[in-house]
Design an enzyme around this catalytic site. Structure first.
Site, PDB file in Angstrom:
ATOM      1  N   SER A  40       0.834  -1.198   0.000  1.00  0.00           N
ATOM      2  CA  SER A  40       0.000   0.000   0.000  1.00  0.00           C
ATOM      3  C   SER A  40       0.874   1.256   0.000  1.00  0.00           C
ATOM      4  O   SER A  40       1.650   1.462  -0.931  1.00  0.00           O
ATOM      5  CB  SER A  40      -0.955  -0.050   1.195  1.00  0.00           C
ATOM      6  OG  SER A  40      -1.975   0.894   1.084  1.00  0.00           O
ATOM      7  N   ASP A  93      -9.998  -5.469  -4.110  1.00  0.00           N
ATOM      8  CA  ASP A  93      -9.424  -4.467  -3.198  1.00  0.00           C
ATOM      9  C   ASP A  93     -10.364  -3.270  -3.097  1.00  0.00           C
ATOM     10  O   ASP A  93     -10.574  -2.562  -4.082  1.00  0.00           O
ATOM     11  CB  ASP A  93      -8.056  -4.020  -3.721  1.00  0.00           C
ATOM     12  CG  ASP A  93      -7.287  -3.179  -2.711  1.00  0.00           C
ATOM     13  OD1 ASP A  93      -7.930  -2.450  -1.923  1.00  0.00           O
ATOM     14  OD2 ASP A  93      -6.050  -3.247  -2.707  1.00  0.00           O
ATOM     15  N   HIS A  97      -7.697  -5.856   0.506  1.00  0.00           N
ATOM     16  CA  HIS A  97      -6.511  -4.982   0.516  1.00  0.00           C
ATOM     17  C   HIS A  97      -5.388  -5.521   1.402  1.00  0.00           C
ATOM     18  O   HIS A  97      -4.217  -5.251   1.143  1.00  0.00           O
ATOM     19  CB  HIS A  97      -6.930  -3.590   1.018  1.00  0.00           C
ATOM     20  CG  HIS A  97      -5.840  -2.556   0.948  1.00  0.00           C
ATOM     21  ND1 HIS A  97      -5.334  -2.090  -0.247  1.00  0.00           N
ATOM     22  CD2 HIS A  97      -5.162  -1.899   1.929  1.00  0.00           C
ATOM     23  CE1 HIS A  97      -4.394  -1.177  -0.003  1.00  0.00           C
ATOM     24  NE2 HIS A  97      -4.268  -1.057   1.309  1.00  0.00           N
TER      25      HIS A  97
END
Length: 365
Positions: free
Chosen positions: A218, A306, A344
Site C-alpha cells: 500500500s 481491493d 486490501h
C-alpha cells in the site's frame, strides 16, 4: 327576554364538557396533557440542528485541508494508531525466532526494526543474541526489507512475518518508519526514504551475496520505489527485487479513489482543495514516475476485490513499467481473483504467494 341558552350558547355539560369547553383541532387552546406535539417539535429541531452542523463540517473540511496541509498528512500516514499494550522492544513475546534492534537514521531519529529469521533456523536461534542474528543474514537465504502501509507497524504484520514468508525461507526486516511503533521522529516522505536507505546499507554490509529485496504494501509501495530510485541515481545500485503489494500510481491518484474521499468527489473544487493539497504537504509517492527509471525486477501483486485501492491502479502501474523497461521479462503483474476475498490486506494468506515470489526471482536471475 330570552335566556342566553336560547341564543345558541349551550350551558356547560357534565364535568365541564360540551361545546363551550371544547377546543377544535387547530384551535388556540393548549394541547391536552400528554400531547406528543412538543416532543415532535423538539425532535425536529434537534434533527435540523444536527444536519446544519454536519453540513458546516462537510463544507469546512476542504478549506481546512487547503489551509493546513498537515491535517491531510494525519489522514495519509495514520501513524496515530497505537498499540499501548505491546512492547515493541520484545517481539519474542509475540513471534518465534525474532529480535528487535534500533538504528539511528539521522540526528534525534531512531527507528525500530524486527528481524524475523527463516523458519528453518528457528530451533538453533533459541538463546542466541543479536550479533548471532546479524551473522545469519549472510546464510544465502533471501533478505526482505518489509515496508508497511499507513496505520501499520510491526505488530500488524504478525501473520505475514511468522506464518508466510519466514516459513518460506526469507529473512524479514520489518521497519517501523519514524513516527510509527516506538520509532521517534515525525512521518514524512523524505524521512521514510532516509530511514529505509539507512536500513538497506546496514543489511548490505552484513548479507554477503544474499538477495536483498524490498516488499512495499500500500503506502509502502511508494516508499519502496522512492528508495530504489534514489539508490540507482545516487549510488548506481540496483535493488535485487521489488515487490509491490496493493500498490497505486501516485498518492494524488490514490487519494481520488480511496473510500474516505468518496463523499467529496462531487464537491466543487475537489481536486484543488483535496488532491492538490497533497503536494502542499510534500506528499507525492510517485510510483508511476519511479518505475520509468528503474531496472530492478518488479513484481506487482493486487487483489481484484481491493476496496481501498482498486485493482486498475495496480494494472496501470504495471503498464507504465512494462512500457518503460527494456527487458519486459523483469516486470510481472499478478491479480488475485475476487472469489478469494483477499481484499486490501490479505494477499499474504494465499498459500501460493511464497512460490509466486520465488519463481519470479528464479526466472529473472
Amino acid at each position: 327576554m330570552k335566556r342566553r341558552s336560547e341564543k345558541g350558547v349551550a350551558p356547560p355539560g357534565p364535568q365541564g364538557e360540551g361545546p363551550a369547553a371544547r377546543v377544535p383541532p387547530g384551535g388556540d387552546g393548549d394541547p391536552p396533557v400528554g400531547s406528543p406535539r412538543p416532543r415532535r417539535r423538539r425532535s425536529s429541531w434537534l434533527f435540523k440542528t444536527l444536519i446544519l452542523h454536519l453540513f458546516v463540517i462537510y463544507v469546512s473540511v476542504p478549506f481546512l485541508v487547503r489551509l493546513f496541509p498537515a491535517l491531510l498528512a494525519k489522514f495519509v500516514f495514520l501513524n496515530i494508531v497505537a498499540f499501548p499494550f505491546v512492547d515493541f522492544g520484545k517481539p519474542e513475546l509475540l513471534l518465534n525466532h525474532t529480535v528487535n534492534f534500533y538504528l539511528t537514521t539521522e540526528p534525534e531519529v531512531t527507528v525500530g526494526v524486527w528481524h524475523v529469521l527463516p523458519g528453518s533456523r528457528g530451533i538453533e536461534a533459541q538463546g542466541k543474541d543479536h550479533s548471532w542474528y546479524e551473522e545469519t543474514l549472510a546464510d544465502d537465504n533471501p533478505v526482505m526489507i518489509y515496508l508497511h502501509g499507513n496505520g501499520g507497524n510491526s505488530v500488524t504484520l504478525l501473520d505475514f512475518l511468522n506464518q508466510v514468508m519466514s516459513g518460506a525461507g526469507f529473512h524479514i526486516l520489518a521497519l517501523d518508519y519514524r513516527g510509527y511503533g516506538d520509532s521517534s521522529g515525525y512521518p514524512s516522505e523524505t524521512g521514510f526514504t532516509t530511514d529505509v536507505m539507512c536500513l538497506y546499507d546496514w543489511v548490505k554490509a552484513r548479507s554477503g551475496n544474499s538477495t536483498v529485496l524490498f516488499w512495499g504494501h500500500s503506502l509502502g509501495s511508494g516508499v519502496a520505489t522512492n528508495v530504489a530510485r534514489k539508490l540507482l541515481e545516487e549510488k548506481g545500485i540496483q535493488v535485487d527485487l521489488i515487490v509491490l503489494e496493493s500498490a497505486y500510481t501516485n498518492i494524488r491518484e490514490a487519494a481520488a479513489h480511496i473510500p474516505i474521499t468518496r463523499i467529496y468527489r462531487q464537491f466543487p473544487g475537489f481536486e484543488y482543495f483535496i488532491l492538490d493539497s497533497m503536494a502542499l504537504g510534500d506528499m507525492f509517492f510517485r510510483n508511476d514516475e519511479n518505475v520509468k527509471v528503474l531496472s530492478s525486477p518488479l513484481l506487482i501483486l493486487h487483489s481484484e476485490d481491493d476496496p481501498i485501492l482498486p485493482v486498475h491502479l495496480g494494472r496501470k502501474l504495471f503498464e507504465i513499467a512494462l512500457h518503460s523497461y527494456e527487458n519486459k521479462d523483469k516486470v510481472k503483474f499478478v491479480a488475485f481473483p475476487e472469489k478469494l476475498g483477499l481484499a486490501h490486506e490479505n494477499i499474504f494468506s494465499d498459500p501460493e504467494l511464497p512460490d509466486i515470489v520465488k519463481d519470479f526471482l528464479k526466472n529473472i536471475k
